[in-house]
Motif scaffolding. Structure first.
Motif, mmCIF file in Angstrom:
data_model
loop_
_atom_site.group_PDB
_atom_site.id
_atom_site.type_symbol
_atom_site.label_atom_id
_atom_site.label_comp_id
_atom_site.label_asym_id
_atom_site.label_seq_id
_atom_site.Cartn_x
_atom_site.Cartn_y
_atom_site.Cartn_z
ATOM 1 N N SER A 187 -0.806 3.292 -8.542
ATOM 2 C CA SER A 187 -1.649 3.943 -7.574
ATOM 3 C C SER A 187 -3.097 3.480 -7.652
ATOM 4 O O SER A 187 -3.950 3.950 -6.911
ATOM 5 N N ILE A 216 -11.134 5.522 6.947
ATOM 6 C CA ILE A 216 -11.595 6.488 5.956
ATOM 7 C C ILE A 216 -10.910 6.234 4.604
ATOM 8 O O ILE A 216 -9.811 5.686 4.548
ATOM 9 N N ALA A 263 -10.866 1.313 2.737
ATOM 10 C CA ALA A 263 -11.827 1.577 1.657
ATOM 11 C C ALA A 263 -11.535 0.663 0.466
ATOM 12 O O ALA A 263 -12.443 0.142 -0.186
ATOM 13 N N SER A 264 -10.266 0.437 0.219
ATOM 14 C CA SER A 264 -9.863 -0.424 -0.898
ATOM 15 C C SER A 264 -10.377 -1.850 -0.750
ATOM 16 O O SER A 264 -10.546 -2.556 -1.748
ATOM 17 N N HIS A 271 0.856 -1.180 0.000
ATOM 18 C CA HIS A 271 0.000 0.000 0.000
ATOM 19 C C HIS A 271 0.899 1.240 0.000
ATOM 20 O O HIS A 271 2.023 1.197 0.499
ATOM 21 N N TYR A 272 0.355 2.371 -0.495
ATOM 22 C CA TYR A 272 1.197 3.578 -0.521
ATOM 23 C C TYR A 272 1.462 4.149 0.867
ATOM 24 O O TYR A 272 2.201 5.110 1.013
ATOM 25 N N ARG A 273 0.829 3.581 1.902
ATOM 26 C CA ARG A 273 1.110 4.066 3.257
ATOM 27 C C ARG A 273 1.976 3.088 4.059
ATOM 28 O O ARG A 273 2.017 3.152 5.291
ATOM 29 N N ASN A 278 -7.603 2.848 8.608
ATOM 30 C CA ASN A 278 -7.609 4.169 9.238
ATOM 31 C C ASN A 278 -9.029 4.736 9.274
ATOM 32 O O ASN A 278 -9.251 5.901 9.591
HETATM 33 C C1 LIG Z 1 -9.454 2.130 -8.699
HETATM 34 C C2 LIG Z 1 -9.242 3.451 -8.023
HETATM 35 N N1 LIG Z 1 -10.298 4.253 -7.787
HETATM 36 C C3 LIG Z 1 -10.110 5.436 -7.177
HETATM 37 C C4 LIG Z 1 -8.864 5.854 -6.786
HETATM 38 C C5 LIG Z 1 -8.680 7.220 -6.107
HETATM 39 N N2 LIG Z 1 -8.315 6.974 -4.690
HETATM 40 C C6 LIG Z 1 -7.048 7.016 -4.294
HETATM 41 S S1 LIG Z 1 -6.866 6.639 -2.684
HETATM 42 C C7 LIG Z 1 -8.520 6.454 -2.462
HETATM 43 C C8 LIG Z 1 -9.049 6.085 -1.089
HETATM 44 C C9 LIG Z 1 -8.423 4.864 -0.519
HETATM 45 O O1 LIG Z 1 -8.812 4.668 0.790
HETATM 46 P P1 LIG Z 1 -8.254 3.471 1.642
HETATM 47 O O2 LIG Z 1 -8.252 2.241 0.855
HETATM 48 O O3 LIG Z 1 -8.964 3.429 2.915
HETATM 49 O O4 LIG Z 1 -6.721 3.855 1.826
HETATM 50 P P2 LIG Z 1 -6.137 5.053 2.677
HETATM 51 O O5 LIG Z 1 -5.763 6.132 1.716
HETATM 52 O O6 LIG Z 1 -7.161 5.497 3.636
HETATM 53 O O7 LIG Z 1 -4.954 4.474 3.347
HETATM 54 C C10 LIG Z 1 -9.191 6.692 -3.665
HETATM 55 C C11 LIG Z 1 -10.657 6.664 -3.829
HETATM 56 C C12 LIG Z 1 -7.795 4.994 -7.063
HETATM 57 N N3 LIG Z 1 -6.547 5.305 -6.739
HETATM 58 N N4 LIG Z 1 -7.995 3.796 -7.661
#
Ligand SMILES: Cc1ncc(C[n+]2csc(CCOP(=O)(O)OP(=O)(O)O)c2C)c(N)n1
Ligand SMILES: [Mg+2]
Length: 747
Positions: free
Chosen positions: A153, A229, A194-195, A98-100, A227
């Motif tokens: 991403s 959100i 959210a993912s 994950h990017y985090r 997290n």
């Molecule tokens: C398929 C797709 N849809 C939309 C996005 C835009 N986007 C980037 S991060 C994100 C929210 C991700 O939330 P979460 O999975 O909870 O990760 P967090 O950033 O909270 O660590 C969205 C909607 C994306 N990168 N990829």
């Protein structure tokens, strides 16, 4: 309220450390933080260092952004508990991050003496060409040395390939494929809360459970960094636990509370995954500090109280407190660590910002489509031991059967697959119905029986999983041949090719590749049967993908030689190749009249001659001396064109040259120009949908833009879905249309 929450969070930590009182008893380095616990003082302090390094790099990225010197501000701040996984996993446990997952990356780096994560992360944020993984093409966490392939991403898109990688570990051992992993290696894949809802993520969870249910080992650790959100949308309270704590074939662990307690949960989750070779869902409690990214104004969707409560739950503040209160570290020690890291990061960020960027177009695109024709030809000519082949085929080699020697395209693809499987132990073939049944059209018949279910197998019905398995196994050293049953269904999973498979070498400067040949059954002309989804005639989505190679054979002998070329391109350069097999030509025997057998060909056995393989630019030429008109086509269009030409040549005193393009990406424009210029007139017969990114437009544009004197016309299929029954003829390119266009050009 202060709008600079970075400063607030930094000050909170400083304020705590400034006033904290040391514990009455100091722990020895190897003493655990709590009674009976496992996390010892020394490790706990190292973890704090790794976590603060990650934090400090996030601060630096935002600082540099103020002067437009960094280009990425999504941070790991608040997620640093993932460092525990970095500390506990081994370097031979691949990680798809994950990017985090910055904390994880820092802690993992501690295991290798020859990496410089601090500077590398800054180089990546500054998009410098010296970033050792992406060379400035994206801010990623990735490292060849650390077995961390860079991720793009797109949310959750790395999960299916992580499943594929976990799936491939045991298989690679059994098949003798060297990749440096151990028999008990596991795969980690991290993502946000959210993912976890994304179709691609659900596809991966499902595939992992399904494979386990079938008795396969599937050692994957899904790490959900929760997290609460996703950008601005709250995840409902309890949603992740409710959704994942009660799924069969997926053991759920929840890591929360003090970090020495989290340590133990993570340890148990890893042990479960490693020892039982089973999928695990590890639910890690985190918070998100500082909004989604630097550009996100959190106050539009969160109140000040909420923001302050989250800041108070900063894990670094919690860890510092825990270290001090347990006596694992004195406040002064932590102050020194923080100060030292800040100094180092500040100095390094100035330096990283000065480092060069990629400048030219050539530099940027270099890793997309590596090509050395000589090497690919040599690969394709690799010897297949005649004795092994004789033992395999017996009397009945495909080139010398008891029945008629000339056979169909389907028969030759089948034979070529057998020969290639014999020649290359790293080949795998899988998809829907291609194992036991041998494919909907019989093209993969006999492969599973001869080579076993370790190499040829049916998958669950999910194209995302099929392409995920392909990417994951390819990264382990296999050369997979995934099959997509119908062209229309590639679109179900297109992101796996477009966003992932084809971008991997781009974002890693070719350090990571996922060589594969995706066999796809498609195109139209099935005499009205099947409707759109079985007659899809649009290749635009494939031709749009940077670096993707697309082969479309029209006849059996070509198909065998092109398949060998496709496999060699994958092996030699890690290329992703789509091999589009025209269904309507699979069993076609005739060209001009019923029973003439002209579309049947002799099987070309594997050859040691480098020229006996068909690569992009190797055109099929019919009537190579003819000059009145040149027709360029492929697949069904080629067959139709040859029929029209026979009629025209009988009617008029003309001679037409017909070209089979064979490869549609890269499009062999230079090779075609030689023939088109010799004739002065070029008709492009493109059986694909007019606006579907077909090749007629590309060829016309090419000749127009180079100021060519060649007169160019094109015929294309209608811009529509393909209907059922006889009305298909109204929308597909037919012989009368080809004939009319040819006559117009000749007039
Ligand atoms: C398929 C797709 N849809 C939309 C996005 C835009 N986007 C980037 S991060 C994100 C929210 C991700 O939330 P979460 O999975 O909870 O990760 P967090 O950033 O909270 O660590 C969205 C909607 C994306 N990168 N990829
Ligand atoms: Mg989230």
């Amino acid at each position: 309220m202060s709008t600079n929450r970075v400063d607030v969070v930094e000050s909170n930590l400083d304020a705590y450390l400034a006033q904290a009182a040391p514990a009455s008893r100091v722990l020895a380095d190897d003493e655990a933080l709590h009674q009976g616990g496992e996390l010892r003082a020394r490790e706990a302090l190292e973890l704090f260092e790794d976590a603060y390094l990650s934090r400090s790099l996030d601060v630096a990225a935002r600082e540099l952004k103020k002067t437009n010197r960094s280009f990425y501000t999504i941070s790991s701040a608040g997620h640093e508990a993932n460092a525990i996984l970095g500390a506990q996993l081994r370097l031979d446990d691949p990680c798809f991050l994950h990017y985090r997952s910055g904390g994880l990356m820092m802690a993992r780096s501690r295991k290798a003496s020859d990496v410089t994560p601090l500077f590398d992360t800054l180089l990546s944020s500054c998009a410098s060409a010296e970033d050792p993984i992406s060379r400035g093409r994206h801010k990623v966490f990735g490292s060849k040395r650390l077995w961390v392939p860079p991720q793009t991403s797109t949310i959750a898109s790395q999960l299916p390939k992580a499943v594929g990688c976990a799936f491939g570990i045991g298989r690679s051992k059994r098949q003798g494929i060297a990749n440096g992993l151990a028999t008990d290696s596991i795969v980690l894949c991290s993502f946000g809360d959210a993912s976890a809802n994304h179709a691609t993520a659900q596809s991966a969870f499902n595939a992992a459970r399904y494979i386990k249910k079938r008795g396969g080992p599937l050692p994957i650790l899904f790490l959900c960094e929760d997290n609460g959100i996703g950008i601005s949308v709250d995840t409902p309270q309890g949603w992740i636990a409710e959704s994942f704590s009660n799924r069969t074939q997926l053991e759920y662990f929840r890591a929360e509370g003090e970090y020495d307690e989290m340590w133990e949960v993570c340890r148990d989750a890893i042990a479960h995954c490693r020892d039982r070779r089973a999928p695990v869902f590890l639910h890690l409690q985190t918070v998100r500090l500082w909004a989604h990214a630097g550009s996100d104004v959190e106050t539009t969707y969160r109140s000040q109280e909420e923001i302050e409560a989250i800041e108070a739950a900063d894990p670094l503040l919690g860890w510092a407190r825990r270290l001090v209160e347990t006596g694992a570290a004195a406040p002064e020690t932590l102050r020194a660590i923080v100060a030292d890291i800040r100094t180092r990061v500040t100095a390094a960020s100035e330096e990283a910002a000065r480092r060069p960027k990629l400048k030219t177009r050539a530099e940027v695109v270099a890793p997309l489509a590596p090509w050395n024709e000589g090497r690919v030809r040599a690969r394709a000519a690799q010897r297949l031991d005649p004795e092994a082949r004789a033992a395999y085929w017996g009397e009945q080699t495909p080139e010398k059967t008891k029945s008629a020697t000339k056979r169909t395209l389907a028969a030759h693809v089948n034979s070529a697959l057998h020969d290639e499987f014999l020649r290359h132990p790293e080949l795998l073939l899988f998809g829907e119905d291609c194992g036991k049944k041998g494919g909907v059209y019989g093209v993969t018949q006999g492969l599973q029986k001869r080579f076993g279910i370790g190499r040829v197998f049916d998958t669950l019905l999910d194209e995302t999983t099929i392409l995920g398995l392909a990417q994951g196994t390819a990264q382990l050293g296999f050369v997979p041949l995934p099959e997509i049953q119908y062209l229309a269904y590639i679109h179900n999973a297109l992101d796996q090719l477009r966003g992932e498979a084809c971008s991997l070498s781009f974002f890693s400067e070719g350090q990571f590749t996922n060589p594969m040949v995706v066999r796809i059954q498609g195109l139209a002309y099935q005499k009205g049967f099947g409707g759109h989804f079985h007659n899809d005639n649009s290749i635009g989505a494939l031709r749009d993908i940077p670096g993707l190679m697309l082969a479309v054979p029209a006849r059996g002998d070509d198909a065998a030689r092109m398949l060998r070329g496709a496999i060699a391109a994958a092996q030699e350069h890690g290329r992703v190749v789509c091999f589009l097999e025209p269904i309507a030509l699979y069993h076609e025997r005739d060209l001009f009249e019923d029973g003439d057998g002209v579309w049947l060909t002799d099987y070309p056995p594997p050859s040691e001659s480098p020229s006996d393989v068909l690569l992009p630019g190797d055109l099929g030429v019919y009537g190579g001396k003819n000059k009145d008109l040149c027709i360029a086509s492929y697949a069904n269009g080629l067959r139709l064109s040859l029929r029209v030409v026979k009629k025209l040549e009988a009617e008029r005193k003309i001679k037409v040259r017909v070209i089979d393009l064979r490869w549609l990406a890269p499009l062999p424009l230079e090779a075609l120009a030689v023939h088109a210029e010799a004739c002065g007139k070029l008709l492009v017969v493109d059986e694909c949908r007019a606006s579907g990114g077909g090749i007629a437009d590309a060829i016309s544009a090419h000749f127009a833009e180079r100021g060519s004197k060649v007169k160019v016309r094109g015929v294309r299929a209608a811009d529509t879905y393909v209907p059922l029954g006889p009305s298909t003829a109204a929308v597909l390119v037919g012989e009368p249309e080809i004939e009319a266009a040819a006559k117009e050009l000749l007039a």
